[in-house]
Design a protein around this motif. Structure first.
Motif, PDB file in Angstrom:
ATOM      1  N   LYS A 294       0.820  -1.223   0.000  1.00  0.00           N
ATOM      2  CA  LYS A 294       0.000   0.000   0.000  1.00  0.00           C
ATOM      3  C   LYS A 294       0.850   1.268   0.000  1.00  0.00           C
ATOM      4  CE  LYS A 294      -3.908  -2.128   2.412  1.00  0.00           C
ATOM      5  NZ  LYS A 294      -4.808  -2.046   3.597  1.00  0.00           N
ATOM      6  N   ASN A 295       2.175   1.102  -0.012  1.00  0.00           N
ATOM      7  CA  ASN A 295       3.084   2.263   0.002  1.00  0.00           C
ATOM      8  C   ASN A 295       2.827   3.180   1.188  1.00  0.00           C
ATOM      9  OD1 ASN A 295       4.092   1.253  -2.364  1.00  0.00           O
ATOM     10  ND2 ASN A 295       3.703   3.076  -3.600  1.00  0.00           N
ATOM     11  N   THR A 296       2.685   2.580   2.346  1.00  0.00           N
ATOM     12  CA  THR A 296       2.426   3.387   3.536  1.00  0.00           C
ATOM     13  C   THR A 296       3.353   2.985   4.686  1.00  0.00           C
ATOM     14  OG1 THR A 296       0.714   1.862   4.299  1.00  0.00           O
ATOM     15  CG2 THR A 296      -0.012   3.743   2.993  1.00  0.00           C
ATOM     16  N   VAL A 297       3.624   3.932   5.535  1.00  0.00           N
ATOM     17  CA  VAL A 297       4.348   3.692   6.780  1.00  0.00           C
ATOM     18  C   VAL A 297       3.553   4.365   7.889  1.00  0.00           C
ATOM     19  CG1 VAL A 297       5.844   5.689   6.455  1.00  0.00           C
ATOM     20  CG2 VAL A 297       6.562   3.842   7.961  1.00  0.00           C
ATOM     21  N   SER A 298       3.509   3.718   9.044  1.00  0.00           N
ATOM     22  CA  SER A 298       2.699   4.222  10.145  1.00  0.00           C
ATOM     23  C   SER A 298       3.524   4.331  11.416  1.00  0.00           C
ATOM     24  CB  SER A 298       1.498   3.304  10.390  1.00  0.00           C
ATOM     25  OG  SER A 298       0.657   3.242   9.251  1.00  0.00           O
ATOM     26  N   LEU A 299       3.055   5.159  12.302  1.00  0.00           N
ATOM     27  CA  LEU A 299       3.671   5.295  13.619  1.00  0.00           C
ATOM     28  C   LEU A 299       2.556   5.251  14.661  1.00  0.00           C
ATOM     29  CD1 LEU A 299       6.397   5.776  15.080  1.00  0.00           C
ATOM     30  CD2 LEU A 299       5.757   8.191  15.174  1.00  0.00           C
ATOM     31  N   GLN A 300       2.472   4.149  15.370  1.00  0.00           N
ATOM     32  CA  GLN A 300       1.499   4.009  16.444  1.00  0.00           C
ATOM     33  C   GLN A 300       2.121   4.571  17.715  1.00  0.00           C
ATOM     34  OE1 GLN A 300      -1.745   2.824  16.460  1.00  0.00           O
ATOM     35  NE2 GLN A 300      -1.765   3.513  18.594  1.00  0.00           N
ATOM     36  N   MET A 301       1.471   5.560  18.295  1.00  0.00           N
ATOM     37  CA  MET A 301       2.014   6.231  19.466  1.00  0.00           C
ATOM     38  C   MET A 301       1.069   6.017  20.641  1.00  0.00           C
ATOM     39  SD  MET A 301       3.327   9.786  17.706  1.00  0.00           S
ATOM     40  CE  MET A 301       1.664  10.365  17.381  1.00  0.00           C
ATOM     41  N   ASN A 302       1.555   5.321  21.644  1.00  0.00           N
ATOM     42  CA  ASN A 302       0.776   5.051  22.847  1.00  0.00           C
ATOM     43  C   ASN A 302       1.379   5.781  24.041  1.00  0.00           C
ATOM     44  OD1 ASN A 302      -0.822   3.254  21.320  1.00  0.00           O
ATOM     45  ND2 ASN A 302       0.529   1.542  21.802  1.00  0.00           N
TER      46      ASN A 302
END
Length: 126
Positions: A76-84
């Motif tokens: 999907k050509n995506t990068v994510s950053l999950q911030m908790n």
């Protein structure tokens, strides 16, 4: 170079979570080391997290280890950053960045990354 567009920032309270996303154009996304940086007012841009081509290798700055998780979806050509467990000191503009070199030789400084998004504001209130 690739075009990068971040989304997902906002205003949250201490302890809340946010997920940032970065969408990339181009057909060579999987060949880039992807990173997240942040810049607070009056401070230099600092490294937050990076992920290698396959997603197997991830690096974090010490202050976010155990709270933030970087991931990528090459299909999907995506990068994510999950911030908790967000803290007021996490308040900054967050930037997505791309580097053509392998994560093993990237020094995790802003000058290593040649492509940048426009940034998304994250504000954590106390």
């Amino acid at each position: 170079q690739v075009q990068l567009v971040e989304s997902g920032g906002g205003l949250v309270q201490t302890g809340d979570s946010l997920r940032l996303s970065c969408a990339s154009s181009g057909r060579t996304f999987s060949l880039y080391t992807m990173g997240w940086f942040r810049q607070a007012p009056g401070k230099e841009r600092e490294f937050v997290a990076a992920i290698g081509w396959s997603g197997a290798t991830r690096k974090y700055t010490d202050s976010v280890k155990g709270r933030f998780t970087i991931s990528r979806d090459n299909a999907k050509n995506t990068v994510s950053l999950q911030m908790n467990s967000l803290k007021p000191e996490d308040t900054a503009v967050y930037y997505c960045a791309a580097d053509r070199r392998a994560i093993s030789i990237t020094t995790m400084t802003a000058t290593d990354f040649g492509s940048w998004g426009q940034g998304t504001q994250v504000t954590v209130s106390s």
